[in-house]
Design a protein around this motif. Structure first.
Motif, PDB file in Angstrom:
ATOM      1  N   ALA A   1       0.605  -0.835  -0.070  1.00 27.52           N
ATOM      2  CA  ALA A   1       0.051   0.082  -0.095  1.00 27.52           C
ATOM      3  C   ALA A   1       0.993   1.195  -0.074  1.00 27.52           C
ATOM      4  CB  ALA A   1      -1.099   0.194   1.674  1.00 27.52           C
ATOM      5  N   VAL A   2       1.971   1.330   0.508  1.00 25.13           N
ATOM      6  CA  VAL A   2       2.862   2.825   0.785  1.00 25.13           C
ATOM      7  C   VAL A   2       3.385   2.803  -0.584  1.00 25.13           C
ATOM      8  CG1 VAL A   2       5.352   3.407   1.539  1.00 25.13           C
ATOM      9  CG2 VAL A   2       2.890   1.938   3.466  1.00 25.13           C
ATOM     10  N   PHE A   3       4.370   1.260  -0.959  1.00 24.37           N
ATOM     11  CA  PHE A   3       4.365   2.016  -2.415  1.00 24.37           C
ATOM     12  C   PHE A   3       3.407   2.500  -3.471  1.00 24.37           C
ATOM     13  CE2 PHE A   3       8.158  -1.140  -1.091  1.00 24.37           C
ATOM     14  CZ  PHE A   3       8.617  -0.479  -0.707  1.00 24.37           C
ATOM     15  N   ILE A   4       2.142   1.470  -3.185  1.00 23.74           N
ATOM     16  CA  ILE A   4       1.446   2.468  -4.495  1.00 23.74           C
ATOM     17  C   ILE A   4       1.371   3.363  -4.144  1.00 23.74           C
ATOM     18  CG2 ILE A   4      -0.973   2.227  -5.284  1.00 23.74           C
ATOM     19  CD1 ILE A   4      -0.803  -0.492  -4.322  1.00 23.74           C
ATOM     20  N   ALA A   5       1.047   4.118  -3.182  1.00 20.74           N
ATOM     21  CA  ALA A   5       0.618   5.715  -2.551  1.00 20.74           C
ATOM     22  C   ALA A   5       2.046   5.538  -3.010  1.00 20.74           C
ATOM     23  CB  ALA A   5       0.423   5.530  -1.106  1.00 20.74           C
ATOM     24  N   THR A   6       2.894   5.461  -2.728  1.00 14.93           N
ATOM     25  CA  THR A   6       4.449   6.910  -3.340  1.00 14.93           C
ATOM     26  C   THR A   6       4.407   6.847  -5.176  1.00 14.93           C
ATOM     27  OG1 THR A   6       5.475   5.908  -1.222  1.00 14.93           O
ATOM     28  CG2 THR A   6       6.801   5.880  -3.218  1.00 14.93           C
ATOM     29  N   ALA A   7       3.923   5.740  -5.910  1.00 16.20           N
ATOM     30  CA  ALA A   7       4.166   5.534  -7.241  1.00 16.20           C
ATOM     31  C   ALA A   7       3.175   6.400  -7.614  1.00 16.20           C
ATOM     32  CB  ALA A   7       3.782   3.808  -8.090  1.00 16.20           C
ATOM     33  N   VAL A   8       2.207   6.740  -6.601  1.00 19.57           N
ATOM     34  CA  VAL A   8       0.762   7.309  -8.135  1.00 19.57           C
ATOM     35  C   VAL A   8       1.821   9.119  -7.352  1.00 19.57           C
ATOM     36  CG1 VAL A   8      -1.283   6.011  -7.236  1.00 19.57           C
ATOM     37  CG2 VAL A   8      -0.273   7.645  -5.448  1.00 19.57           C
ATOM     38  N   ARG A   9       2.683   9.746  -7.406  1.00 21.98           N
ATOM     39  CA  ARG A   9       2.993  10.767  -6.566  1.00 21.98           C
ATOM     40  C   ARG A   9       4.517  11.180  -7.557  1.00 21.98           C
ATOM     41  NH1 ARG A   9       2.801  12.863  -1.027  1.00 21.98           N
ATOM     42  NH2 ARG A   9       3.701  14.529  -1.240  1.00 21.98           N
ATOM     43  N   PHE A  10       4.444   9.915  -8.421  1.00 21.86           N
ATOM     44  CA  PHE A  10       5.629  10.695  -9.765  1.00 21.86           C
ATOM     45  C   PHE A  10       5.374  11.614 -10.624  1.00 21.86           C
ATOM     46  CE2 PHE A  10       7.347   5.367  -9.736  1.00 21.86           C
ATOM     47  CZ  PHE A  10       7.527   5.527  -8.120  1.00 21.86           C
ATOM     48  N   GLY A  11       6.203  12.107 -10.139  1.00 20.34           N
ATOM     49  CA  GLY A  11       6.797  13.619 -11.220  1.00 20.34           C
ATOM     50  C   GLY A  11       5.584  14.205 -10.810  1.00 20.34           C
ATOM     51  N   GLY A  12       5.752  14.520  -9.478  1.00 20.45           N
ATOM     52  CA  GLY A  12       4.626  15.383  -8.542  1.00 20.45           C
ATOM     53  C   GLY A  12       5.385  17.418  -8.845  1.00 20.45           C
ATOM     54  N   GLU A  13       5.986  17.522  -8.865  1.00 21.01           N
ATOM     55  CA  GLU A  13       7.025  18.649  -8.668  1.00 21.01           C
ATOM     56  C   GLU A  13       6.596  18.607 -10.510  1.00 21.01           C
ATOM     57  OE1 GLU A  13      10.673  19.374  -8.133  1.00 21.01           O
ATOM     58  OE2 GLU A  13      10.335  18.375  -6.341  1.00 21.01           O
ATOM     59  N   ARG A  14       7.201  18.361 -11.390  1.00 21.41           N
ATOM     60  CA  ARG A  14       6.787  18.836 -12.711  1.00 21.41           C
ATOM     61  C   ARG A  14       4.925  18.706 -13.552  1.00 21.41           C
ATOM     62  NH1 ARG A  14      11.126  18.020 -16.279  1.00 21.41           N
ATOM     63  NH2 ARG A  14      12.712  17.477 -15.660  1.00 21.41           N
ATOM     64  N   ARG A  15       4.864  17.790 -12.417  1.00 19.39           N
ATOM     65  CA  ARG A  15       3.195  18.342 -12.758  1.00 19.39           C
ATOM     66  C   ARG A  15       2.537  19.818 -12.007  1.00 19.39           C
ATOM     67  NH1 ARG A  15       0.258  14.893  -8.413  1.00 19.39           N
ATOM     68  NH2 ARG A  15       1.186  16.263  -6.835  1.00 19.39           N
ATOM     69  N   ASP A  16       3.030  19.770 -11.034  1.00 20.27           N
ATOM     70  CA  ASP A  16       2.423  21.294 -10.582  1.00 20.27           C
ATOM     71  C   ASP A  16       3.095  22.212 -11.301  1.00 20.27           C
ATOM     72  OD1 ASP A  16       1.244  19.926  -8.230  1.00 20.27           O
ATOM     73  OD2 ASP A  16       2.869  19.949  -7.200  1.00 20.27           O
ATOM     74  N   ARG A  17       4.082  22.349 -11.538  1.00 19.12           N
ATOM     75  CA  ARG A  17       4.365  23.335 -12.334  1.00 19.12           C
ATOM     76  C   ARG A  17       3.619  23.288 -14.229  1.00 19.12           C
ATOM     77  NH1 ARG A  17       9.319  21.677 -11.296  1.00 19.12           N
ATOM     78  NH2 ARG A  17       9.628  20.628 -13.146  1.00 19.12           N
ATOM     79  N   ARG A  18       3.341  22.677 -13.841  1.00 23.53           N
ATOM     80  CA  ARG A  18       2.099  22.338 -15.722  1.00 23.53           C
ATOM     81  C   ARG A  18       0.621  22.852 -15.119  1.00 23.53           C
ATOM     82  NH1 ARG A  18       2.963  17.319 -16.273  1.00 23.53           N
ATOM     83  NH2 ARG A  18       0.921  16.744 -15.881  1.00 23.53           N
ATOM     84  N   LEU A  19       0.382  22.078 -13.652  1.00 25.74           N
ATOM     85  CA  LEU A  19      -1.007  22.853 -13.050  1.00 25.74           C
ATOM     86  C   LEU A  19      -1.156  24.470 -12.877  1.00 25.74           C
ATOM     87  CD1 LEU A  19      -2.362  19.987 -10.489  1.00 25.74           C
ATOM     88  CD2 LEU A  19      -2.785  20.588 -12.777  1.00 25.74           C
ATOM     89  N   ALA A  20      -0.120  25.323 -12.415  1.00 30.45           N
ATOM     90  CA  ALA A  20      -0.095  26.463 -12.617  1.00 30.45           C
ATOM     91  C   ALA A  20       0.158  26.963 -13.945  1.00 30.45           C
ATOM     92  CB  ALA A  20       2.112  26.696 -12.077  1.00 30.45           C
ATOM     93  N   ALA A  21       0.368  26.853 -15.020  1.00 32.58           N
ATOM     94  CA  ALA A  21       0.299  27.160 -16.722  1.00 32.58           C
ATOM     95  C   ALA A  21      -1.154  27.113 -16.531  1.00 32.58           C
ATOM     96  CB  ALA A  21       1.214  26.157 -17.813  1.00 32.58           C
ATOM     97  N   LEU A  22      -2.110  25.738 -16.248  1.00 34.10           N
ATOM     98  CA  LEU A  22      -3.592  25.314 -16.357  1.00 34.10           C
ATOM     99  C   LEU A  22      -4.334  26.814 -15.836  1.00 34.10           C
ATOM    100  CD1 LEU A  22      -3.953  21.988 -16.839  1.00 34.10           C
ATOM    101  CD2 LEU A  22      -3.964  23.646 -18.414  1.00 34.10           C
ATOM    102  N   ARG A  23      -3.522  27.105 -14.329  1.00 37.22           N
ATOM    103  CA  ARG A  23      -4.530  28.310 -13.966  1.00 37.22           C
ATOM    104  C   ARG A  23      -4.002  29.464 -14.684  1.00 37.22           C
ATOM    105  NH1 ARG A  23      -7.042  29.611 -10.611  1.00 37.22           N
ATOM    106  NH2 ARG A  23      -6.156  30.512  -8.340  1.00 37.22           N
ATOM    107  N   LEU A  24      -3.153  29.711 -15.492  1.00 37.26           N
ATOM    108  CA  LEU A  24      -2.258  31.053 -15.597  1.00 37.26           C
ATOM    109  C   LEU A  24      -3.766  31.346 -17.313  1.00 37.26           C
ATOM    110  CD1 LEU A  24      -0.545  33.630 -16.168  1.00 37.26           C
ATOM    111  CD2 LEU A  24       0.598  31.853 -17.878  1.00 37.26           C
TER     112      LEU A  24
END
Length: 785
Positions: free
Chosen positions: A215-238
């Motif tokens: 369960a811990v590894f699955i929870a970790t895997a779905v957060r891969f690429g979190g920093e890049r995703r958040d920067r892309r979401l900031a572009a969507l906010r723009l």
């Protein structure tokens, strides 16, 4: 638009980002899918284990004759069968001798015909062993031609060592001959006793401790690429998306990755399922077809994993403010709070402590309460580690450049490093707790057999009717290179009157050298007789006699004598020698403290008929290779129906050993998952930092310095995580031992061993990640496509 339409639109947009975001997008999705897929595969395997074990039991019951119908006389549908199991190089080989007494004799499952005289039907694993160089001595023992390979319906697992031997000499000597059975069919309707409370506790804990890292590894895997995703979401906010929309889009991206993980997990499971038949652990194996998850459990996994992916993503974004011009997380994060992190393990302890001291004497444990308590304690490890790592690295400074780079990276983003370590920390904590519990209760499920392997490695148990060949068999075994001594002893029953209504007198016959194994003799010569004292036997053979007494010797209880071809000889009269001396009894190598009489051959009664007990104790020189196997070969060659019983000091309860075997299976699978998931996580982190590493190299930073900095970034959280795991594992183990009503003892060897295994897995993953690290440190990594 309705709320459902809005959710559908945003989730679909997130899915398009996952699959259509260019090279970066599909690499991130692939890494997430692989990480989730490994966890899903192990979850599917775990849900399939109960069904696989049930299938093993069913096939074992189908070939059993324990409750089969018996026949009193030979008939067209009767089969004679007797167990002739063997041991070879510490491996148990189960086998049966068969003889069809009629054309309609029942067939054992997995066979097309009953083997003819001298023919063998073997399992595939035994057939391979017989053909291999390792099985050279076994080929001498099982020398008959192989007429058939036993099919899957007749085996409990593909790795089972099993055979049937056809015989034309197998016979049932009489109604009292319980070694040979005359049956008209196969099959056993088992009414198995349930596990006792402590064993059931161990089963629950094994599943919880093995599935928590998944369960811990699955929870970790779905957060891969979190920093890049958040920067892309900031572009969507723009471009106009509000904060709720970007979170729904992030959830859609995580959902897409988890669905890919489900597909990959099903593929990994299918591959693992196809390969599982080639593996055997402690002589336990399962057929691939048996590894079939229950439909409702598979459906639960299919629903729970995507739901967990969405929940984890939304939870991760709770403290991130995504604005049109950036992500606020790049600023110094707020200090983590400790109160709720301590609350989880305290609640877990609150659930487990009231169950202390119950053991097996106060009913069953509440499985849900136990599982919840253990889960909360292990989750406590995952939430405490980020707080401890943040506090530790905040006070670090100075040192070599590689150390400063590593520390600064951990100070900026300690949460990512903690997530990489959480899985291994939970696995180590659970393993330590389980190992402490297993070690603590092992004594309750391990009994002393009373046997002394130092005095005899093997006890050869001779069946009824072969005692007249005792001396010849003993001489044949003694002639085998490496056999240092053989001690033949035969016993029969005697009674003062016929038929015996009181305790019978056990009469043991052997040479002076042999009698010295069962009594403390000050002197002995041929023709002597002795009366034994000191025996604690209280069963039907616990009687005694005095010098000069007249006894009936043989089948004194009338089990087999009378009329008919199977009748045993009528007991004969015999007088105890008047000069019989009294001597104290001594345990024989099997732990039997005999009573009754000891007599040498010339003083023994004549024409005894059948012996209820005859055995040869065999000592071997263990320094000579295969001396024991050659002795077993000599026994089997002289009479395949003779049992060569290996003497052991202890024996474990079947349920306990089965649970421990299951733990080894699960631990092996979790270790594979840990290694694979850590490697994927490490690659994802390196990919995130590729441009930064390339920039540092372009400005002249040594590659060795950067490599060391990456190693330090792994070593610091791993060391802290393993220390926390050891402390949590010891604490949980102490609580579990208290629940099992065992004194709390810390098995430091197990603690260090489990911690060392976790460190070794991390070290192996780190070494494997060095080649891609070196490739990412090239200056051309700054190129933008």
């Amino acid at each position: 638009m309705s709320r459902l339409q809005i959710w559908t639109r945003d989730l679909a947009m997130g899915a398009r980002f996952a699959f259509g975001g260019g090279r970066e997008g599909w690499i991130r999705t692939a890494l997430t899918g692989v990480g989730v897929g490994l966890g899903v595969a192990l979850l599917l395997i775990s849900t399939a284990i109960p069904g696989a074990l049930a299938a093993r039991y069913e096939r074992g019951d189908a070939r059993s004759t324990m409750s089969s119908e018996r026949a009193d006389a030979p008939g067209p549908d009767t089969l004679l069968i007797t167990r002739i199991s063997q041991t070879y190089h510490h491996k148990d080989i189960e086998g049966y001798a068969l003889r069809a007494e009629g054309p309609q004799a029942p067939l054992p499952p997995g066979l097309r015909k009953v083997p003819g005289p001298g023919e063998l039907a073997v399992s595939p694993a035994l057939g391979e062993l017989l053909k291999s160089t390792e099985g050279a001595l076994l080929r001498e023992r099982l020398a008959g031609p192989v007429s058939e390979t036993i099919g899957a319906p007749g085996l409990v697992g593909p790795g089972e060592l099993f055979f049937y031997l056809g015989s034309d000499t197998l016979a049932k000597s009489g109604p009292e001959d319980h070694r040979v059975e005359r049956v008209t069919g196969f099959g056993y309707e088992a009414d198995r006793d349930g596990l006792d409370p402590v064993l059931m506790l161990m089963v629950v804990l094994t599943f919880v401790a093995l599935l928590m890292p998944v369960a811990v590894f699955i929870a970790t895997a779905v957060r891969f690429g979190g920093e890049r995703r958040d920067r892309r979401l900031a572009a969507l906010r723009l471009v106009g998306a509000d904060s709720r929309a970007v979170r729904r889009i992030a959830a859609g991206e995580a959902l897409a990755g988890s669905l890919i993980g489900l597909l990959l997990g099903a593929g990994f499971f299918a591959v693992g399922r196809s390969l599982v038949g080639s593996f055997s652990l402690r002589q336990r194996s399962v057929f691939p077809a048996d590894l079939d998850p229950a439909p409702w459990l598979a459906a639960l996994v299919a629903v729970a994993v995507p739901a967990a992916a969405v929940a984890v993503t939304l939870f991760a974004l709770r403290g991130v403010v995504i604005e049109p011009l950036g992500v606020v997380r790049t600023a110094r994060p707020a200090r983590r709070r400790i109160w709720w992190r301590l609350l989880l393990p305290l609640v877990g302890l609150g659930l487990l402590v009231p169950l202390g001291g119950r053991g097996n004497d106060h009913g069953r444990f509440n499985q849900y309460q136990v599982a919840a308590g253990v889960v909360l304690l292990l989750v406590g490890v995952t939430v405490l580690l980020p707080w401890l790592l943040e506090r530790l690295v905040a006070r670090m400074s100075g040192g070599p450049v590689s150390w400063q780079l590593a520390v600064r990276r951990l100070q900026v983003d300690s949460g990512t490093a903690a997530r990489l370590v959480n899985g291994i920390a939970v696995a180590v904590a659970g393993a330590i707790a389980l190992q402490m519990l297993f070690t603590g209760v092992e004594g309750d499920y391990t009994r002393s057999t009373g046997q002394d392997p130092a005095r005899a490695a093997v006890a050869v148990l001779v069946q009824d009717g072969a005692q007249d060949r005792m001396d010849g068999l003993a001489q044949r075994i003694a002639a085998v290179p490496g056999v240092t001594r053989t001690v033949p002893l035969t016993s029969t029953q005697a009674s003062h009157r016929m038929p015996a209504e009181e305790q019978t007198v056990r009469v043991t016959i052997g040479t002076c050298d042999a009698l010295a194994e069962v009594a403390a003799l000050d002197s002995c010569a041929e023709g002597d007789a002795f009366v034994l004292t000191g025996s604690t036997t209280q069963d039907f053979s616990g009687g005694t006699a005095r010098p000069g007494d007249e006894l009936f010797v043989g089948d004194v209880r009338g089990y087999g004598y009378g009329s008919g071809p199977d009748a045993a000889p009528v007991p004969v009269k015999w007088q105890v020698p008047a000069g019989a001396r009294t001597v104290p009894s001594r345990e024989d190598p099997t732990g039997d403290l005999r009573g009754g009489l000891l007599v040498t051959p010339s003083a023994a009664p004549k024409e005894l008929g059948s012996f209820p007990d005859a055995r040869i104790f065999v000592q071997v020189d263990e320094s000579l290779p295969d001396a024991l196997e050659r002795a077993r070969n000599a026994v089997f060659g002289a009479d395949p129906f003779v049992t060569a019983m290996t003497l052991r000091e202890t024996a474990q309860t079947a349920g306990f050993s089965s649970i421990r075997t299951g733990l080894f299976f699960g631990a092996a699978a979790v270790l594979v998952l840990i290694g694979g998931s850590l490697f994927v996580s490490q690659l994802e982190q390196l990919r995130e930092r590729r441009r930064l590493l390339s920039a540092l190299v372009a400005f002249g930073t040594k590659r060795s310095t950067l490599s060391l900095s990456v190693l330090w970034q792994t070593a610091v959280p791993i060391t802290l995580g393993l220390l926390l795991a050891a402390a949590a594992g010891v604490g949980l183990g102490a609580v579990l031992m208290s629940m099992a009503a065992q004194p709390v003892r810390i098995d430091w060897a197990s603690v260090l061993g489990m911690t060392g295994v976790g460190a070794a897995v991390v070290a192996a993953v780190t070494v494997c990640s060095l080649p891609p690290l070196l490739r990412m440190m090239r200056p051309d990594g700054l190129r933008t496509e």
